[in-house]
Design an enzyme around this catalytic site. Structure first.
Site, short mmCIF file in Angstrom:
data_model
loop_
_atom_site.label_atom_id
_atom_site.label_comp_id
_atom_site.label_asym_id
_atom_site.label_seq_id
_atom_site.Cartn_x
_atom_site.Cartn_y
_atom_site.Cartn_z
N LYS A 164 0.82 -1.21 0.00
CA LYS A 164 0.00 0.00 0.00
C LYS A 164 0.85 1.26 0.00
O LYS A 164 0.44 2.29 -0.51
CB LYS A 164 -0.95 0.00 1.19
CG LYS A 164 -2.07 -1.02 1.02
CD LYS A 164 -3.17 -0.86 2.04
CE LYS A 164 -4.39 -1.65 1.66
NZ LYS A 164 -4.18 -3.12 1.76
N GLU B 245 -10.61 6.36 2.46
CA GLU B 245 -11.47 5.36 3.07
C GLU B 245 -10.57 4.23 3.57
O GLU B 245 -9.48 4.03 3.06
CB GLU B 245 -12.46 4.80 2.02
CG GLU B 245 -11.90 3.65 1.16
CD GLU B 245 -10.77 4.05 0.21
OE1 GLU B 245 -10.57 5.25 -0.02
OE2 GLU B 245 -10.09 3.14 -0.32
N SER C 97 2.17 -9.69 -0.49
CA SER C 97 1.74 -8.29 -0.50
C SER C 97 1.99 -7.58 0.82
O SER C 97 2.19 -6.38 0.85
CB SER C 97 0.26 -8.20 -0.87
OG SER C 97 -0.53 -9.03 -0.03
C1 LIG Z 1 -5.01 -4.16 1.36
C2 LIG Z 1 -4.25 -5.38 1.18
C3 LIG Z 1 -4.55 -6.29 0.14
C4 LIG Z 1 -5.71 -6.13 -0.79
O1 LIG Z 1 -5.65 -5.02 -1.65
P1 LIG Z 1 -5.32 -5.12 -3.19
O2 LIG Z 1 -5.68 -3.77 -3.70
O3 LIG Z 1 -6.14 -6.21 -3.80
O4 LIG Z 1 -3.87 -5.40 -3.33
C5 LIG Z 1 -3.74 -7.40 -0.01
N1 LIG Z 1 -2.70 -7.64 0.83
C6 LIG Z 1 -2.40 -6.82 1.85
C7 LIG Z 1 -1.26 -7.14 2.73
C8 LIG Z 1 -3.16 -5.67 2.07
O5 LIG Z 1 -2.84 -4.85 3.08
#
Ligand SMILES: *Cc1c(COP(=O)(O)O)cnc(C)c1O
Length: 428
Positions: A106, A128, A396
């Site tokens: 993010k 948001e 992620s």
């Molecule tokens: C917010 C988040 C996601 C989901 O968001 P995407 O926009 O689909 O990437 C996935 N993994 C983590 C660690 C997150 O914080």
């Protein structure tokens, strides 16, 4: 498709998302900008500033410099040797977005938008947030740039996600608990839109994923494309060839768009993994592209697949991971489902905890519950592929934030005792 693995052209330093596949406003039948007329001039200004920045090579350099100085970029591509041995198939590589500042991909999006806000001369940001991760990332960015910051969060989520609310407030943000509707993420988005309409001149809306009205899906994907640019270069260096498959979890779709965009023009299979919750047959999930429970609609400024009833009211979703339970999905990914460029699968809560357990034991990696969805599908498929092939999983984010959920899933008695003792301290 160009199949030349050695084509280094445009693979380092320059974002690939300027290619035709991810330029809005429409992606096939999906996307668009369904916004109140009063927002047109603001969205127009944002579009112009974004396109100017995108065409200015100095902007991407500024972005990369900021991310390497503030957020550990480039993040490593880790060879998971013990997981590879375990599954006796393809070599497993893990892209480490968990090592970003604030613990997830993010940061790539919010810091990029922060640079745009500075260029536009605005002084206030709003966002948001559902699980609170995007709220913390935005509040962090606002502190770093010196912007005023208001975060909209459903009242239910404010109660569930107190640790993130705590940090947002420490970072100087005002957190507004939204009491409309079902008091969750979609209601927070509506409220943030209302704020934007009233304060357009000073305020930028930092949308958190590759959704919403044009230019957000394209813009968020553009900033996240840094993941794919790095990963493509790293796998060629470390493995000597392109990967057979790339796996990413899909909430709104931003981390998936980020890593996939490095490989759109390559003969690489791209796999998006959604929240299967208690199982697709139970209806208690958040699978928009891998189940038949969603339908095409227009809401929250754009056209895509939504989990909605036949009257267009949004359904309640379920997932063990708070970051994957959004009712809509990136219009760019909706189009890639239709064209077949990306395959979509779902992972259940139970499978996610199993995959998390295995990555912790075998590699000492604690993926976020969201990320662990991608691990599930990769683990299912790794044994099908021969040992000379490689696959990449996008981690992620980091899973430390999930300690409450994971400890409950393990029914850890000592943890339970700790929580009760802590609560008793407060009662004394
Ligand atoms: C917010 C988040 C996601 C989901 O968001 P995407 O926009 O689909 O990437 C996935 N993994 C983590 C660690 C997150 O914080």
């Amino acid at each position: 498709m160009k199949n030349n693995e050695n084509n280094e052209n445009n693979q380092w330093g320059e974002p690939i998302s300027s290619g035709t596949q991810v330029v809005g406003p429409y992606f096939g039948a999906y996307g668009g900008a369904f916004i109140p007329e009063i927002l047109y001039s603001t969205i127009e200004e944002l579009k112009e500033e974004f396109h100017k920045a995108k065409n200015d090579p100095a902007f991407w350099e500024e972005y990369k410099a900021l991310m390497s100085n503030y957020s550990c970029r480039p993040t490593p591509l880790t060879y998971a040797e013990r997981l590879t041995e375990h599954f006796k198939g393809a070599k497993i590589f893990i892209k480490r977005e968990d090592l970003n500042h604030t613990g997830a991909h993010k940061a790539n999006n919010v810091m990029g938008q922060g640079l745009l806000v500075k260029r536009m001369g605005k002084t206030r940001v709003i966002a948001e947030t559902g699980a609170g991760q995007h709220g913390v990332a935005t509040a962090t960015m606002a502190a770093r740039f010196g912007f005023d910051c208001t975060i909209y969060m459903g009242e239910v989520d404010v109660k569930r996600q107190r640790p993130n609310v705590f940090w947002m407030e420490r970072l100087g943000a005002t957190v507004v608990a939204v009491k409309e509707g079902t008091r969750i993420l979609k209601d927070a988005i509506n409220e943030a839109m209302r704020d934007w309409v009233s304060n357009m001149d000073s305020t930028h809306y930092v949308l958190g994923t590759a959704c919403g009205p044009h230019p957000f899906p394209e813009m968020v994907s553009y900033f996240q494309s840094i993941i794919g640019i790095e990963a493509r270069k790293q796998i060629l260096q470390q493995h000597g060839a392109l990967p057979a498959r790339v796996y990413a979890c899909v909430g709104g779709g931003s981390n998936a768009m980020g890593i996939f965009s490095g490989f759109f023009d390559d003969p690489v299979e791209l796999v998006g993994v959604e929240a299967g919750g208690y199982g697709l047959s139970t209806g208690q999930h958040a699978s928009r592209l891998s189940s038949n429970d969603s339908s095409i609609g227009v809401a929250q400024g754009y056209k895509t697949y939504f989990l909605q009833n036949h009257e267009g009211q949004m359904k309640e979703t379920h997932s063990v991971s708070a970051g994957l339970d959004y009712v809509g999905v990136s219009p760019i990914l909706a189009n890639f489902k239709e064209t077949g460029r990306v395959r979509f699968e779902a992972a259940t809560d139970k499978e996610v905890i199993e995959a998390l357990t295995l990555s912790i034991k075998k590699e000492g990696l604690i993926p976020a519950l969201e990320s662990a969805h991608a691990f599930v599908q990769a683990f299912k498929e790794a044994p099908e592929l021969s040992a000379d092939k490689a696959i990449i999983i996008n981690q992620s984010g980091r899973g430390d934030k999930d300690i409450f959920t994971v400890a409950d899933a393990y029914a850890d008695p000592a943890w339970r005792e700790f929580i009760i003792a802590k609560a008793e301290e407060y009662h004394e």
